[in-house]
Design an enzyme around this catalytic site. Sequence first.
Site, PDB file in Angstrom:
ATOM      1  N   SER A  23       0.844  -1.215   0.000  1.00 40.71           N
ATOM      2  CA  SER A  23       0.000   0.000   0.000  1.00 40.71           C
ATOM      3  C   SER A  23       0.868   1.250   0.000  1.00 40.71           C
ATOM      4  CB  SER A  23      -0.876   0.030   1.262  1.00 40.71           C
ATOM      5  OG  SER A  23      -1.826  -0.992   1.233  1.00 40.71           O
ATOM      6  N   ARG A  27       1.472   4.225  -3.003  1.00 49.58           N
ATOM      7  CA  ARG A  27       1.231   5.653  -2.697  1.00 49.58           C
ATOM      8  C   ARG A  27       2.494   6.482  -2.883  1.00 49.58           C
ATOM      9  NH1 ARG A  27      -2.441   2.582  -0.269  1.00 49.58           N
ATOM     10  NH2 ARG A  27      -4.376   3.434   0.595  1.00 49.58           N
ATOM     11  N   SER A 168     -13.291   1.966   3.060  1.00 50.59           N
ATOM     12  CA  SER A 168     -12.338   1.569   2.027  1.00 50.59           C
ATOM     13  C   SER A 168     -11.259   2.629   1.886  1.00 50.59           C
ATOM     14  CB  SER A 168     -13.046   1.378   0.678  1.00 50.59           C
ATOM     15  OG  SER A 168     -12.084   1.376  -0.362  1.00 50.59           O
ATOM     16  N   GLN A 170      -9.001   2.644  -0.309  1.00 52.84           N
ATOM     17  CA  GLN A 170      -8.793   2.964  -1.723  1.00 52.84           C
ATOM     18  C   GLN A 170      -9.748   4.057  -2.171  1.00 52.84           C
ATOM     19  OE1 GLN A 170      -8.886  -0.666  -3.982  1.00 52.84           O
ATOM     20  NE2 GLN A 170      -7.021  -1.443  -3.047  1.00 52.84           N
ATOM     21  N   ASP A 318      -7.328  -7.983   4.617  1.00 55.21           N
ATOM     22  CA  ASP A 318      -6.588  -8.904   3.756  1.00 55.21           C
ATOM     23  C   ASP A 318      -6.086 -10.135   4.520  1.00 55.21           C
ATOM     24  OD1 ASP A 318      -7.007  -7.246   1.564  1.00 55.21           O
ATOM     25  OD2 ASP A 318      -5.175  -6.106   1.910  1.00 55.21           O
ATOM     26  N   LYS A 345     -12.809  -8.743  -3.535  1.00 58.12           N
ATOM     27  CA  LYS A 345     -11.342  -8.648  -3.571  1.00 58.12           C
ATOM     28  C   LYS A 345     -10.833  -9.331  -4.849  1.00 58.12           C
ATOM     29  CE  LYS A 345     -10.828  -6.208   0.075  1.00 58.12           C
ATOM     30  NZ  LYS A 345     -10.408  -4.826  -0.097  1.00 58.12           N
ATOM     31  N   ARG A 391      -3.228 -13.990  -2.138  1.00 59.51           N
ATOM     32  CA  ARG A 391      -3.416 -14.290  -0.710  1.00 59.51           C
ATOM     33  C   ARG A 391      -3.907 -15.719  -0.494  1.00 59.51           C
ATOM     34  NH1 ARG A 391      -1.431  -9.746   1.155  1.00 59.51           N
ATOM     35  NH2 ARG A 391      -2.146  -7.796   0.263  1.00 59.51           N
TER      36      ARG A 391
HETATM   37  C1  S3P Z   1      -5.687  -1.216   0.142  1.00 57.92           C
HETATM   38  C2  S3P Z   1      -6.879  -1.172   0.784  1.00 57.92           C
HETATM   39  C3  S3P Z   1      -7.749  -2.345   0.969  1.00 57.92           C
HETATM   40  C4  S3P Z   1      -6.970  -3.645   0.796  1.00 57.92           C
HETATM   41  C5  S3P Z   1      -6.079  -3.628  -0.413  1.00 57.92           C
HETATM   42  C6  S3P Z   1      -5.105  -2.471  -0.356  1.00 57.92           C
HETATM   43  C7  S3P Z   1      -4.947   0.039  -0.038  1.00 57.92           C
HETATM   44  O1  S3P Z   1      -8.763  -2.298   0.006  1.00 57.92           O
HETATM   45  O2  S3P Z   1      -7.850  -4.730   0.734  1.00 57.92           O
HETATM   46  O3  S3P Z   1      -5.363  -4.837  -0.496  1.00 57.92           O
HETATM   47  O4  S3P Z   1      -3.761   0.030  -0.392  1.00 57.92           O
HETATM   48  O5  S3P Z   1      -5.546   1.109   0.173  1.00 57.92           O
HETATM   49  P1  S3P Z   1     -10.085  -1.402   0.238  1.00 57.92           P
HETATM   50  O6  S3P Z   1      -9.629  -0.035   0.509  1.00 57.92           O
HETATM   51  O7  S3P Z   1     -10.869  -1.446  -1.035  1.00 57.92           O
HETATM   52  O8  S3P Z   1     -10.802  -2.049   1.379  1.00 57.92           O
END
Ligand code: S3P
Length: 434
Positions: A23, A27, A168, A170, A318, A345, A391
């Site tokens: 993550s 970013r 979320s 994301q 996750d 997912k 995973r």
């Molecule tokens: C992530 C957020 C999660 C996670 C994904 C990575 C991220 O998803 O499941 O593997 O990097 O922001 P969601 O934000 O859709 O829950």
Amino acid sequence: MQRVKIEPAIGLTGRLTAPADKSITHRALMLAAVSDGPVRIGRPLAAADTGATLAAIRACGVRVEGDLGGDLFVHGRGLRGLVAPPALDCMNAGTLMRLFTGILVGQGGDRVVLDGDESLRGRPMLRVAKPLREMGARIWTAPGGTPPLVVGCGDALHGVEHDLAVASAQVKSAILLAGLYAEGETWVREPAPSRDHTERMLEAAGVSLLRAGGAVGIRGPISGLRLPDLDVPGDPSSAAYAIVAGVLRGDPEVRIDGVNLNPARIGLIDVLRRMGADIQITNQREVAGEPAGDVIARRSDQLDATVVDTREVPSLIDELPLVALVGALARGVTEVRGAEELRVKETDRIETVVTALRGLGAEIEGRADGFIVRGTGSIRGGSMVASGDHRLAMLGGVAGLASTEGVSVGGFEAVEVSYPGFLADMRSIGVVAA
Ligand code: S3P
């Protein structure tokens, strides 16, 4: 298709370094690309997902020296300096598709088509498209709200208040990133706290975020970002496999160094401790504005069932497949509720986890929003497939070492998405696999 058989283990011991956080690598690459001037990213994750993000920023005209895994020097082009190409391939990476959309809406150019592999093509994108449309962006999806996504660049955006239906990171991040370019205040409220890496990184880059009543906001438009150099901490979602291996078979102990311990990421450690696991955290420090530390896991023979519900879910979203496995090896009935997000997912992880673990002898049942596992204290083993889900492949690996007959995982190459060194790391603590 690669098939790997993981043999039952007796005592696992050793020390490894958690692979870099996926993550945070995504970013860091994206924010460095729109930063003013060069940014050094130390130890970015070298994996297929982050490779897609590196390729995406390069395709937008960003000069990057070095390679993933070593030091990267990203020559940021400024907040509005990307040159969007006609199309970008996001491969398997939902984080890339969703977060980068929030940046692309603020760039010059016309429009860009974001597409991905078969798994990504099945994932919901309206959750990003709708709020960004409300802000004035032009975004099209395929019928059904899935990729390909067509993102219009350079529209005049305005701030809007968003109440997310699901927690979320994301979606929250995509909205905040679009908020960099929007006139006025953009706010996001979530039903439960999700990972806040984007917020931490934006603040480190000089953005003053707004906070009120659990919501986070940004007052735009922002003139520029100055992301400081950073070293990527270890990924708790990848470290999770060695942590569980240690809890199940660590003797005397499995130690994982440099794990990101962001409170929104460490739900698994809380859940395992609640089940009776012996997990110790030491050497706590700060890495890239995130809390980090070393995690020591020792074999815990008496694990008790637990319940994980809605509020806790985002902090281990996750890792929930691992909770199912540990539940099967615990005493009592373990339940996961409020985790319908698992259905969207990389695979429908309720379906794929239940099918895989049941095939290995676990007494597990799927629910609309999670699963119920009756712990029997052991798992037989056998054969399963990863279904293209990284995973799932790694879950099979840990199930194998804790099983009585070993587990053969088909499609093991899926680990390349987030943790190419998974098998090497497992072998380094004594796991036998071929
Ligand atoms: C992530 C957020 C999660 C996670 C994904 C990575 C991220 O998803 O499941 O593997 O990097 O922001 P969601 O934000 O859709 O829950």
